[in-house]
Design a protein around this motif. Sequence first.
Motif, mmCIF file in Angstrom:
data_model
loop_
_atom_site.group_PDB
_atom_site.id
_atom_site.type_symbol
_atom_site.label_atom_id
_atom_site.label_comp_id
_atom_site.label_asym_id
_atom_site.label_seq_id
_atom_site.Cartn_x
_atom_site.Cartn_y
_atom_site.Cartn_z
ATOM 1 N N VAL A 145 22.441 21.437 109.883
ATOM 2 C CA VAL A 145 21.149 21.905 109.369
ATOM 3 C C VAL A 145 20.174 22.048 110.547
ATOM 4 C CG1 VAL A 145 19.269 21.412 107.773
ATOM 5 C CG2 VAL A 145 21.608 20.736 107.178
ATOM 6 N N GLU A 197 31.746 21.560 97.725
ATOM 7 C CA GLU A 197 32.252 22.651 98.576
ATOM 8 C C GLU A 197 33.050 22.131 99.762
ATOM 9 O OE1 GLU A 197 29.092 22.201 97.683
ATOM 10 O OE2 GLU A 197 27.702 22.385 99.376
ATOM 11 N N ALA A 250 23.343 12.817 109.890
ATOM 12 C CA ALA A 250 24.446 13.532 109.234
ATOM 13 C C ALA A 250 24.098 14.996 108.973
ATOM 14 C CB ALA A 250 24.798 12.846 107.909
HETATM 15 N N1 GLN Z 1 25.820 20.831 102.872
HETATM 16 C C1 GLN Z 1 24.684 20.039 103.242
HETATM 17 C C2 GLN Z 1 23.440 20.706 102.732
HETATM 18 O O1 GLN Z 1 22.959 21.641 103.315
HETATM 19 C C3 GLN Z 1 24.613 19.816 104.726
HETATM 20 C C4 GLN Z 1 25.776 19.035 105.175
HETATM 21 C C5 GLN Z 1 25.941 18.985 106.637
HETATM 22 O O2 GLN Z 1 25.042 19.145 107.435
HETATM 23 N N2 GLN Z 1 27.145 18.753 106.994
HETATM 24 O O3 GLN Z 1 22.973 20.316 101.713
#
Ligand code: GLN
Length: 295
Positions: free
Chosen positions: A199, A98, A216
């Motif tokens: 998150v 995505e 991250a």
């Molecule tokens: N898309 C990731 C997930 O929730 C999180 C990535 C992010 O924090 N940049 O699995």
Amino acid sequence: MSPPPSAAPAGVSVGAWLHDCALARADALALLRELAGVSHAGLLANPERLLEPDALHRLGEAAARLRAGEPLAYVLGWREFWGLRLRVGPQVLVPRPETELLVEFALEKLAAHAAADVLDLGTGSGAVAIAVAHERMHARVQAVDRSAAALQLASDNARRLLSPRRAGGALRWHLGDWLQALARADEDFDLILSNPPYVGEHDVHLQALRFEPRLALVGARAAADGLGEIRELVAQAAPRLRDGAWLALEHGHDQGAAVRALLQAGGLVEVHSRRDLAGIERISAGRRAGGPRAA
Ligand code: GLN
């Protein structure tokens, strides 16, 4: 499918391994292809082919890691993003499909033959920065990360994947906290992109994401709503957009309205979100008023 105890050890066939490995079929096929050199076609044509002892050993170790929940990308050491095979490891987030939305957005805004200054904040494996540099020969791309280990991996990826003759020269990498990582406090940009940590610090999904770096995912400004880093990023990045320049960032499935509000509060116009293939608001963007063209 194991040999009867009385028989001489006959080895393990590809078909038997697949049957007994207790992995999702797609993961098992990826391991066979990458670690044993057995393509899907080869498997179908000759499931009785015996695995070499070395290959069997590699497959066993990899399968155990997958069964323990480690992402396939770490087990293989790479993940494809925008058609580029990026090396990845536990020092970086695994690039997600995505996030290619961010690259699509960037390519829409960057004319094919024009020079432009582009900044990728929180580059991780370098996925976004490298994909943009790959598609836009004349873009001068810079990327920031708070992790030195991530930047090392990202710059290795760029060296392997990008031609040294790129018109825009090599990418430039900066260690630090969003735009404070840059040498010049007055440097501004034609496009700023980010897949930042978003998150929430207590999010139940963190358990499933436990192999990926917390830095991250949650960031250094942990917040219950997951917006700690995005608030700071927008505050730092909005003033560094040239007239007409866009800031676009990825965010969580329920953060679209909050991120649009932050972009508007940062003085940006034409603020909007885009949905990913699952129909989820996945990136939001706004631009500084003025400039040569509106969107
Ligand atoms: N898309 C990731 C997930 O929730 C999180 C990535 C992010 O924090 N940049 O699995």
